[in-house]
Write a protein that holds these residues in place. Structure first.
Motif, PDB file in Angstrom:
ATOM      1  N   THR A   1       1.265   5.252   0.492  1.00 50.81           N
ATOM      2  CA  THR A   1       0.601   6.349   1.205  1.00 50.81           C
ATOM      3  C   THR A   1       0.947   7.704   0.582  1.00 50.81           C
ATOM      4  OG1 THR A   1       2.403   6.738   2.763  1.00 50.81           O
ATOM      5  CG2 THR A   1       0.774   5.038   3.361  1.00 50.81           C
TER       6      THR A   1
ATOM      7  N   SER B   1       2.213  10.344   2.102  1.00 49.22           N
ATOM      8  CA  SER B   1       3.512  10.864   2.550  1.00 49.22           C
ATOM      9  C   SER B   1       4.660  10.186   1.803  1.00 49.22           C
ATOM     10  CB  SER B   1       3.676  10.718   4.059  1.00 49.22           C
ATOM     11  OG  SER B   1       3.622   9.363   4.439  1.00 49.22           O
ATOM     12  N   GLU B   2       4.522   8.911   1.506  1.00 49.35           N
ATOM     13  CA  GLU B   2       5.543   8.219   0.719  1.00 49.35           C
ATOM     14  C   GLU B   2       5.613   8.800  -0.692  1.00 49.35           C
ATOM     15  OE1 GLU B   2       5.142   3.846   2.863  1.00 49.35           O
ATOM     16  OE2 GLU B   2       3.953   4.289   1.082  1.00 49.35           O
TER      17      GLU B   2
ATOM     18  N   ILE C   1       0.855  -1.192   0.000  1.00 45.24           N
ATOM     19  CA  ILE C   1       0.000   0.000   0.000  1.00 45.24           C
ATOM     20  C   ILE C   1       0.890   1.240   0.000  1.00 45.24           C
ATOM     21  CG2 ILE C   1      -1.731   1.294   1.300  1.00 45.24           C
ATOM     22  CD1 ILE C   1      -2.597  -1.444   2.500  1.00 45.24           C
TER      23      ILE C   1
ATOM     24  N   THR D   1      -5.461   9.568  -0.504  1.00 40.57           N
ATOM     25  CA  THR D   1      -4.579  10.733  -0.499  1.00 40.57           C
ATOM     26  C   THR D   1      -3.459  10.568  -1.520  1.00 40.57           C
ATOM     27  OG1 THR D   1      -5.044  11.099   1.831  1.00 40.57           O
ATOM     28  CG2 THR D   1      -3.077  12.166   0.944  1.00 40.57           C
ATOM     29  N   ALA D   2      -2.855   9.385  -1.571  1.00 43.13           N
ATOM     30  CA  ALA D   2      -1.777   9.129  -2.532  1.00 43.13           C
ATOM     31  C   ALA D   2      -2.299   9.195  -3.956  1.00 43.13           C
ATOM     32  CB  ALA D   2      -1.135   7.775  -2.254  1.00 43.13           C
TER      33      ALA D   2
ATOM     34  N   THR E   1      -3.436   4.735  -1.188  1.00 45.52           N
ATOM     35  CA  THR E   1      -4.468   5.367  -0.370  1.00 45.52           C
ATOM     36  C   THR E   1      -5.127   6.465  -1.193  1.00 45.52           C
ATOM     37  OG1 THR E   1      -2.978   7.028   0.548  1.00 45.52           O
ATOM     38  CG2 THR E   1      -3.170   4.915   1.763  1.00 45.52           C
TER      39      THR E   1
END
Length: 139
Positions: free
Chosen positions: A22, A24-25, A20, A58-59, A56
């Motif tokens: 994210t 931030s990543e 998964i 967001t991502a 996600t």
């Protein structure tokens, strides 16, 4: 998971994704791309994708938003290599290759990783800092 990985060429941003991803990543990857664009007239990307399950929300939104901002900036990109054995990722990469003709996009199987890393490390003719690397050896 989306991690930056090393590549011997300074103009290459290399990543590895799986599981998964994210927001931030993804932001760390975007920051690395932007830093490379500031330091080099053209950059290349390589992403190794193994068992990617999802991004996600967001991502996903960040990925789409950043991608749209890059449409007017495609002249900064030379090559993109996608290293994967996941067929659905290969189909997406082939679609992107048709949509973004300014960028040379290729898929490589996981066993072809070394070839992918070498391919993205090559600069276009005229982009080397040393003229000899472009074939110029003086008059």
């Amino acid at each position: 998971m989306l991690d930056l990985i090393s590549h011997p060429a300074d103009h290459v941003v290399a990543m590895k994704a799986g599981g998964i991803v994210t927001g931030s990543e993804l932001q760390r990857a975007i920051d690395a791309i932007e830093a490379a664009k500031r330091d080099h007239p053209v950059i290349s990307l390589v992403i190794e994708i193994d068992n990617l399950r999802l991004m996600t929300l967001t991502a996903l939104l960040k990925d789409i938003g950043y991608g749209l901002t890059q449409l007017g900036d495609l002249d900064h990109y030379h090559r993109a290599a996608v290293v994967t054995d996941q067929a659905w990722i290969e189909h997406i990469a082939h679609l992107e290759e048709r949509l973004f003709k300014a960028v040379d996009i290729r898929t490589f199987s996981c066993r072809e990783r070394a070839a992918a890393m070498a391919w993205v490390g090559e600069l276009p003719r005229g982009a080397h800092e040393e003229p000899e690397e472009d074939g110029y050896h003086g008059a």
